[in-house]
Design a protein around this motif. Structure first.
Motif, PDB file in Angstrom:
ATOM      1  N   THR A   1      -1.200   4.733  -8.508  1.00 54.35           N
ATOM      2  CA  THR A   1      -1.687   3.788  -7.512  1.00 54.35           C
ATOM      3  C   THR A   1      -1.709   2.370  -8.066  1.00 54.35           C
ATOM      4  OG1 THR A   1      -3.493   3.286  -5.988  1.00 54.35           O
ATOM      5  CG2 THR A   1      -4.113   4.200  -8.131  1.00 54.35           C
TER       6      THR A   1
ATOM      7  N   ASP B   1      -4.662   2.072  -1.101  1.00 53.24           N
ATOM      8  CA  ASP B   1      -3.887   3.303  -0.976  1.00 53.24           C
ATOM      9  C   ASP B   1      -4.734   4.441  -0.415  1.00 53.24           C
ATOM     10  OD1 ASP B   1      -1.975   1.762  -2.180  1.00 53.24           O
ATOM     11  OD2 ASP B   1      -1.998   2.826  -4.099  1.00 53.24           O
TER      12      ASP B   1
ATOM     13  N   CYS C   1       0.834  -1.204   0.000  1.00 55.16           N
ATOM     14  CA  CYS C   1       0.000   0.000   0.000  1.00 55.16           C
ATOM     15  C   CYS C   1       0.866   1.250   0.000  1.00 55.16           C
ATOM     16  CB  CYS C   1      -0.921   0.021   1.226  1.00 55.16           C
ATOM     17  SG  CYS C   1      -2.360  -1.056   1.080  1.00 55.16           S
TER      18      CYS C   1
END
Length: 256
Positions: A250, A174, A157
């Motif tokens: 991400t 995230d 993450c």
């Protein structure tokens, strides 16, 4: 400056003014720069590089082997910057060859008691991890992020800068920069207004960041469409560039 009961490997490189408390153990291939204080009963294992004016409290374990079944004794590293405070019973592990082989901690961070930084994590600057917050492997925590007590972060993450997680958050995706999360299951709860004010963000910038938050979380737009709208706001509010860059990079998707 070095207590006579401390055990220090001859290969260590210690600045002249490093302080090492009673019964501390400093293993091989450890370098500690000037002004750093190592508390009693601390264990530091290498290869590790620790910068200037850090304070590591008693019973911390720093630079230990990673808790990864794929680790088989390869040479991996830990790097810690300057002016960090590492409190009691904190555990920080070196990297693995499956990643970059290094765990990195920047400058001016506060790791409160019982926090854990696993292998291959990267912490920026001015990060706060409250008591017992824990990072699984390969986690990235950006500047000025705050993890509340007992927050748990899933491996790989990314935690955006100036974000805030409430106590007991279980973070499996995230966290976008500037965003607060909390609850069970963990959900977004607006932006970290107090944190932004403390760091000198203008009222107008905070207002625009809140507008960007609503675009991502409340407009029901697809993520690609939300990114396009955020890009149109960058010329007026440059801070939103961080949100755009984060969304484009991400890997696990964001908590949404």
């Amino acid at each position: 400056m070095i207590h006579p009961t401390a055990i220090i490997d001859p290969s260590c490189e210690l600045a002249n003014d490093v302080s090492i408390g009673a019964y501390a153990i400093i293993g091989s291939d450890v370098r500690i720069d000037s002004g750093t204080e190592i508390g009693p009963h601390t264990v530091i294992k290498g290869p590790s590089r620790i910068g200037k004016h850090n304070r590591i409290f008693q019973f911390a374990s720093v630079g230990e082997d990673p808790q990864d079944k794929k680790y088989h004794g390869e040479v991996t590293y830990l790097e810690i910057g300057d002016r960090n405070v590492i409190r009691e019973y904190v555990t920080i592990h070196r990297g693995t060859v499956q990643d970059q082989g290094i765990t990195r901690i920047g400058n001016d961070n506060l790791l409160m008691a019982y926090t854990h930084v696993a292998h291959d994590c990267v912490l920026g600057d001015h990060v706060i991890m409250a008591n017992a917050a824990s990072l699984a492997g390969h986690v990235r925590v950006d500047d000025y992020a705050i993890l509340g007590g007992f927050s748990l972060v899933h491996q790989f993450c990314k935690i955006g800068q100036h974000s805030f997680s409430a106590m007991g958050s279980v973070i499996t995706r995230d966290i976008l920069p500037y965003v607060m999360v909390g609850g069970c299951p963990t959900k977004p709860h607006g932006i970290n207004t107090v944190g932004l004010e403390r760091q000198g963000f203008s009222a107008d910038s905070i207002r625009q960041i809140r507008k960007a938050y609503k675009t991502v979380y409340k407009s029901r737009l697809k993520l690609e469409e939300a990114i396009q709208q955020l890009e149109e706001m960058i010329s007026e509010t440059p801070e939103i560039q961080k949100m755009v860059d984060f969304l484009k990079q991400t890997g696990r998707s964001i908590i949404r």
